[in-house]
Design a protein around this motif. Sequence first.
Motif, PDB file in Angstrom:
ATOM      1  N   ARG A 232      -3.459  12.159 -11.484  1.00 55.66           N
ATOM      2  CA  ARG A 232      -2.950  11.884 -12.676  1.00 55.66           C
ATOM      3  C   ARG A 232      -3.555  10.880 -13.435  1.00 55.66           C
ATOM      4  NH1 ARG A 232       3.114  13.385 -12.794  1.00 55.66           N
ATOM      5  NH2 ARG A 232       3.252  11.404 -11.126  1.00 55.66           N
ATOM      6  N   SER A 258      -4.507  15.875  -6.467  1.00 55.74           N
ATOM      7  CA  SER A 258      -3.143  15.413  -5.878  1.00 55.74           C
ATOM      8  C   SER A 258      -2.407  16.467  -6.633  1.00 55.74           C
ATOM      9  CB  SER A 258      -2.975  14.137  -6.435  1.00 55.74           C
ATOM     10  OG  SER A 258      -2.679  14.176  -8.050  1.00 55.74           O
ATOM     11  N   ARG A 259      -1.177  16.715  -6.225  1.00 55.48           N
ATOM     12  CA  ARG A 259      -0.084  17.738  -6.657  1.00 55.48           C
ATOM     13  C   ARG A 259      -0.029  17.829  -8.097  1.00 55.48           C
ATOM     14  NH1 ARG A 259       5.417  19.510  -3.922  1.00 55.48           N
ATOM     15  NH2 ARG A 259       6.580  19.735  -5.842  1.00 55.48           N
ATOM     16  N   GLN A 272      -5.213  21.457  -3.550  1.00 54.43           N
ATOM     17  CA  GLN A 272      -4.302  20.372  -3.510  1.00 54.43           C
ATOM     18  C   GLN A 272      -4.349  19.604  -1.913  1.00 54.43           C
ATOM     19  OE1 GLN A 272      -0.301  20.974  -4.633  1.00 54.43           O
ATOM     20  NE2 GLN A 272       0.512  19.668  -2.956  1.00 54.43           N
ATOM     21  N   VAL A 273      -4.383  18.248  -2.098  1.00 59.29           N
ATOM     22  CA  VAL A 273      -4.206  17.583  -0.643  1.00 59.29           C
ATOM     23  C   VAL A 273      -3.026  16.966  -0.215  1.00 59.29           C
ATOM     24  CG1 VAL A 273      -5.194  15.571   0.360  1.00 59.29           C
ATOM     25  CG2 VAL A 273      -6.637  17.163  -0.485  1.00 59.29           C
ATOM     26  N   LEU A 275       1.207  16.800   1.696  1.00 60.69           N
ATOM     27  CA  LEU A 275       2.257  17.191   2.681  1.00 60.69           C
ATOM     28  C   LEU A 275       2.321  18.855   2.293  1.00 60.69           C
ATOM     29  CD1 LEU A 275       4.715  16.842   4.594  1.00 60.69           C
ATOM     30  CD2 LEU A 275       5.932  16.182   2.322  1.00 60.69           C
ATOM     31  N   THR A 276       2.438  19.384   0.890  1.00 59.02           N
ATOM     32  CA  THR A 276       2.438  20.516   0.599  1.00 59.02           C
ATOM     33  C   THR A 276       1.236  21.280   0.246  1.00 59.02           C
ATOM     34  OG1 THR A 276       3.196  19.837  -1.567  1.00 59.02           O
ATOM     35  CG2 THR A 276       4.853  20.697   0.083  1.00 59.02           C
ATOM     36  N   SER A 291      -2.234   7.422  -7.078  1.00 59.76           N
ATOM     37  CA  SER A 291      -1.282   6.186  -6.660  1.00 59.76           C
ATOM     38  C   SER A 291      -1.192   6.011  -5.030  1.00 59.76           C
ATOM     39  CB  SER A 291      -0.033   6.176  -7.141  1.00 59.76           C
ATOM     40  OG  SER A 291       0.635   7.614  -6.885  1.00 59.76           O
ATOM     41  N   GLN A 295       3.450  11.502   0.279  1.00 57.81           N
ATOM     42  CA  GLN A 295       3.098  13.158   0.541  1.00 57.81           C
ATOM     43  C   GLN A 295       1.650  13.534   0.212  1.00 57.81           C
ATOM     44  OE1 GLN A 295       5.439  11.667  -1.801  1.00 57.81           O
ATOM     45  NE2 GLN A 295       7.477  12.486  -1.047  1.00 57.81           N
ATOM     46  N   HIS A 296       0.891  12.416  -0.691  1.00 54.73           N
ATOM     47  CA  HIS A 296      -0.530  12.596  -0.560  1.00 54.73           C
ATOM     48  C   HIS A 296      -1.155  12.057   0.633  1.00 54.73           C
ATOM     49  CE1 HIS A 296      -4.235  13.503  -2.739  1.00 54.73           C
ATOM     50  NE2 HIS A 296      -4.593  12.302  -2.358  1.00 54.73           N
ATOM     51  N   ARG A 311      -6.227   1.923 -11.527  1.00 52.44           N
ATOM     52  CA  ARG A 311      -5.929   0.480 -12.371  1.00 52.44           C
ATOM     53  C   ARG A 311      -4.906  -0.197 -12.066  1.00 52.44           C
ATOM     54  NH1 ARG A 311      -5.397   2.932 -18.393  1.00 52.44           N
ATOM     55  NH2 ARG A 311      -3.199   3.711 -17.688  1.00 52.44           N
ATOM     56  N   LEU A 329     -11.025   4.226 -14.401  1.00 53.20           N
ATOM     57  CA  LEU A 329     -12.132   5.256 -13.712  1.00 53.20           C
ATOM     58  C   LEU A 329     -13.064   5.566 -14.711  1.00 53.20           C
ATOM     59  CD1 LEU A 329     -11.103   8.327 -14.568  1.00 53.20           C
ATOM     60  CD2 LEU A 329      -9.215   8.098 -12.704  1.00 53.20           C
TER      61      LEU A 329
HETATM   62  C1  LIG Z   1       8.395  17.461  -1.386  1.00 46.95           C
HETATM   63  C2  LIG Z   1       7.223  17.025  -2.035  1.00 46.95           C
HETATM   64  C3  LIG Z   1       5.803  17.427  -1.770  1.00 46.95           C
HETATM   65  C4  LIG Z   1       5.010  16.947  -2.360  1.00 46.95           C
HETATM   66  N1  LIG Z   1       3.682  16.954  -1.792  1.00 46.95           N
HETATM   67  C5  LIG Z   1       2.735  16.504  -2.263  1.00 46.95           C
HETATM   68  C6  LIG Z   1       1.198  17.016  -1.725  1.00 46.95           C
HETATM   69  O1  LIG Z   1       1.221  17.890  -1.128  1.00 46.95           O
HETATM   70  N2  LIG Z   1       0.097  16.332  -2.332  1.00 46.95           N
HETATM   71  C7  LIG Z   1       0.429  15.326  -3.564  1.00 46.95           C
HETATM   72  O2  LIG Z   1      -0.687  14.806  -3.941  1.00 46.95           O
HETATM   73  N3  LIG Z   1       1.853  14.783  -3.982  1.00 46.95           N
HETATM   74  C8  LIG Z   1       2.672  15.603  -3.496  1.00 46.95           C
HETATM   75  N4  LIG Z   1       3.982  15.283  -3.885  1.00 46.95           N
HETATM   76  C9  LIG Z   1       3.966  14.301  -5.027  1.00 46.95           C
HETATM   77  C10 LIG Z   1       4.019  13.093  -4.753  1.00 46.95           C
HETATM   78  O3  LIG Z   1       5.098  12.442  -4.294  1.00 46.95           O
HETATM   79  C11 LIG Z   1       3.260  12.218  -5.923  1.00 46.95           C
HETATM   80  O4  LIG Z   1       4.167  12.524  -7.046  1.00 46.95           O
HETATM   81  C12 LIG Z   1       1.942  12.551  -6.470  1.00 46.95           C
HETATM   82  O5  LIG Z   1       1.164  12.623  -5.048  1.00 46.95           O
HETATM   83  C13 LIG Z   1       1.409  11.506  -7.241  1.00 46.95           C
HETATM   84  O6  LIG Z   1       0.263  12.144  -7.732  1.00 46.95           O
HETATM   85  P1  LIG Z   1      -0.782  11.012  -8.357  1.00 46.95           P
HETATM   86  O7  LIG Z   1      -1.189   9.828  -7.303  1.00 46.95           O
HETATM   87  O8  LIG Z   1      -1.986  11.804  -8.889  1.00 46.95           O
HETATM   88  O9  LIG Z   1      -0.260  10.361  -9.644  1.00 46.95           O
HETATM   89  P2  LIG Z   1       0.511   9.103  -9.948  1.00 46.95           P
HETATM   90  O10 LIG Z   1       1.485   8.721  -9.098  1.00 46.95           O
HETATM   91  O11 LIG Z   1       1.202   9.124 -11.200  1.00 46.95           O
HETATM   92  O12 LIG Z   1      -0.510   8.003 -10.018  1.00 46.95           O
HETATM   93  C14 LIG Z   1      -1.673   7.866 -10.747  1.00 46.95           C
HETATM   94  C15 LIG Z   1      -2.345   6.604 -10.351  1.00 46.95           C
HETATM   95  O13 LIG Z   1      -3.645   6.433 -11.257  1.00 46.95           O
HETATM   96  C16 LIG Z   1      -3.605   5.246 -11.999  1.00 46.95           C
HETATM   97  N5  LIG Z   1      -4.356   5.359 -13.246  1.00 46.95           N
HETATM   98  C17 LIG Z   1      -3.774   5.809 -14.428  1.00 46.95           C
HETATM   99  N6  LIG Z   1      -4.887   5.652 -15.336  1.00 46.95           N
HETATM  100  C18 LIG Z   1      -5.826   5.107 -14.793  1.00 46.95           C
HETATM  101  C19 LIG Z   1      -7.224   5.202 -15.211  1.00 46.95           C
HETATM  102  N7  LIG Z   1      -7.304   5.241 -16.409  1.00 46.95           N
HETATM  103  N8  LIG Z   1      -8.078   4.715 -14.126  1.00 46.95           N
HETATM  104  C20 LIG Z   1      -7.589   4.278 -12.926  1.00 46.95           C
HETATM  105  N9  LIG Z   1      -6.531   4.502 -12.536  1.00 46.95           N
HETATM  106  C21 LIG Z   1      -5.628   5.069 -13.319  1.00 46.95           C
HETATM  107  C22 LIG Z   1      -2.283   4.992 -12.016  1.00 46.95           C
HETATM  108  O14 LIG Z   1      -2.290   3.204 -11.836  1.00 46.95           O
HETATM  109  C23 LIG Z   1      -1.807   5.249 -10.671  1.00 46.95           C
HETATM  110  O15 LIG Z   1      -1.960   4.465  -9.434  1.00 46.95           O
HETATM  111  C24 LIG Z   1       5.256  15.821  -3.224  1.00 46.95           C
HETATM  112  C25 LIG Z   1       6.247  15.388  -3.860  1.00 46.95           C
HETATM  113  C26 LIG Z   1       7.358  15.906  -3.062  1.00 46.95           C
HETATM  114  C27 LIG Z   1       8.649  15.563  -3.445  1.00 46.95           C
END
Ligand SMILES: Cc1cc2nc3c(=O)[nH]c(=O)nc-3n(C[C@H](O)[C@H](O)[C@H](O)COP(=O)(O)OP(=O)(O)OC[C@H]3O[C@@H](n4cnc5c(N)ncnc54)[C@H](O)[C@@H]3O)c2cc1C
Length: 343
Positions: A232, A258-259, A272-273, A275-276, A291, A295-296, A311, A329
Motif C-alpha cells: 500500500r 500485498s493483499r 498476491q503473496v 496467507l490467502t 508493513s 498474514q503477508h 518509511r 520508496l
Molecule cells: C484473514 C486475513 C487474510 C489476509 N491475507 C493476506 C495475504 O494473503 N496477503 C497480504 O499481503 N495481506 C493479507 N491480509 C492483510 C494484512 O493483514 C495486511 O492488512 C496487509 O498485508 C497490509 O498490506 P501492506 O503492507 O501493503 O499495507 P500497510 O499495512 O498499509 O503498509 C504500508 C507500508 O508502507 C509504508 N509506506 C507508506 N508510504 C510509503 C512510501 N512513500 N515509501 C515507503 N514506505 C511507505 C508504511 O509506513 C507501511 O509500513 C490478510 C488479512 C486478513 C484479516
Amino acid sequence: MESSRKWPFCEQGTEFMKKTRDAVVIIAEAQGDETAPITLELLALAREIQLAQPCKIRFLMVGHGTEATARDLARRTGREVVAVEAETLRDYNTETCLEILQEHLPGLSPRFVLMGQTPRGMDLAPRLAVRLGAGCITGVDALCVEEGELRFSRTAFGGKISLQMAPARSITVVTATPGAFTAPQESVSSQGTVRLVSSARRSARSRTLGIIEAPRQERGLSEADVIVAAGRGIGTRENLALIERLASVFPRSAVAASRPLCDQGWMDYPRQVGLTGATVSPKLYFACGISGAVQHAVGMQGSGFIVAVSRDPHAAIFRIADVCVVDDLEAFIPAFLALCREE
Ligand SMILES: Cc1cc2nc3c(=O)[nH]c(=O)nc-3n(C[C@H](O)[C@H](O)[C@H](O)COP(=O)(O)OP(=O)(O)OC[C@H]3O[C@@H](n4cnc5c(N)ncnc54)[C@H](O)[C@@H]3O)c2cc1C
C-alpha cells in the motif's frame, strides 16, 4: 472464572461444560492424500501446551476421502487419528462440518481444540467456539507460560503490537498462524492407529451447490529467483511502473503485491503473496511499501534474502528483513535504479 452466560447455540448443554477435559484435540487438514504441514505445526503447539499442562493429544479429521490422509498422519506421528468419513462433505460445507465436529468433539474430552489459521480454520473456529460455549483465540504465533498459566501470543495492527491472551473458559478453540510453530522432525517408533467413523449427517441450514477452483498460482511467482513486491506504501497505481522497472533490473524476476493492492484491483490475485495468496521462497524478496503484517509475512518469510523499503522505521517487515531501508520508496527506487545504470 466460568461465565454463567447462556450461549445461544451451545447445544451440548451444561453436561458437556461440566465434563472433565484432559485433551488437546487437533483438527487435521489434508493436502491431497497427505497431511497438510499446518497439522504437524499444530502438533508442535499441542506439545508445548502438554509440557505446561499434562494432557492427551488427539487428532480429529472430518471430510470426504479422509482415510489415506488419516493413515499418513498416524504413520508420521505414531498417534491415534479419529477420521470421520462423510459422503456429504464431498463438497465442503461449513454447517455440515460444524455439526459433525460438534457431534464428535465431546467424546474426545477437549480442553483445547487446535486449528490452523487457514481458510478452513478461519471459517470454522469462531462458529465452533460459539456452538461449544468455548473461548476462541485466533492467529496465535507463540505460547508462553507465566505463573503456571498459558499465554497465547498474536500480533495486531499490522504486526505493530503483540497481544498475550490467557484462556478464560474451560474449553478454548485456538487457531495458529501457518509457519509460526516448527513441525516435529523426529522419527516415531509406533505406526499409530486410525479409527474410521462414518457420518451421513447433512446440515439443513445450507447446501453447497458446487466449488469453483481459483486459477492456479501464476508460474512467474513460483519460478522467479527475485520477487519485487509492492504494498500500500506505493501510494498510487502509477507507481507500479517504478516496481516493474525495479524488477526488470534482475534476471528471472517477477512482480507481486500485498493483499490491499489486489483488493483495489491494481494487481491480479494470483500475484498476491501471503496467507490467502501465494507462498513464495525466491532467492531475493524486495518488499516495497509493505508493513509486514503476519498474514503477508507467512507467505514470504522463507525467502533466501529479504530487502525491505518502508518509511516507517518500526514496520514489522524489518524484523524479518536482511536489509532494512528506511526511506520514501519514490526517492529510494529511482536512486537505486540510477546506481544500477552506473554499475
Ligand atoms: C484473514 C486475513 C487474510 C489476509 N491475507 C493476506 C495475504 O494473503 N496477503 C497480504 O499481503 N495481506 C493479507 N491480509 C492483510 C494484512 O493483514 C495486511 O492488512 C496487509 O498485508 C497490509 O498490506 P501492506 O503492507 O501493503 O499495507 P500497510 O499495512 O498499509 O503498509 C504500508 C507500508 O508502507 C509504508 N509506506 C507508506 N508510504 C510509503 C512510501 N512513500 N515509501 C515507503 N514506505 C511507505 C508504511 O509506513 C507501511 O509500513 C490478510 C488479512 C486478513 C484479516
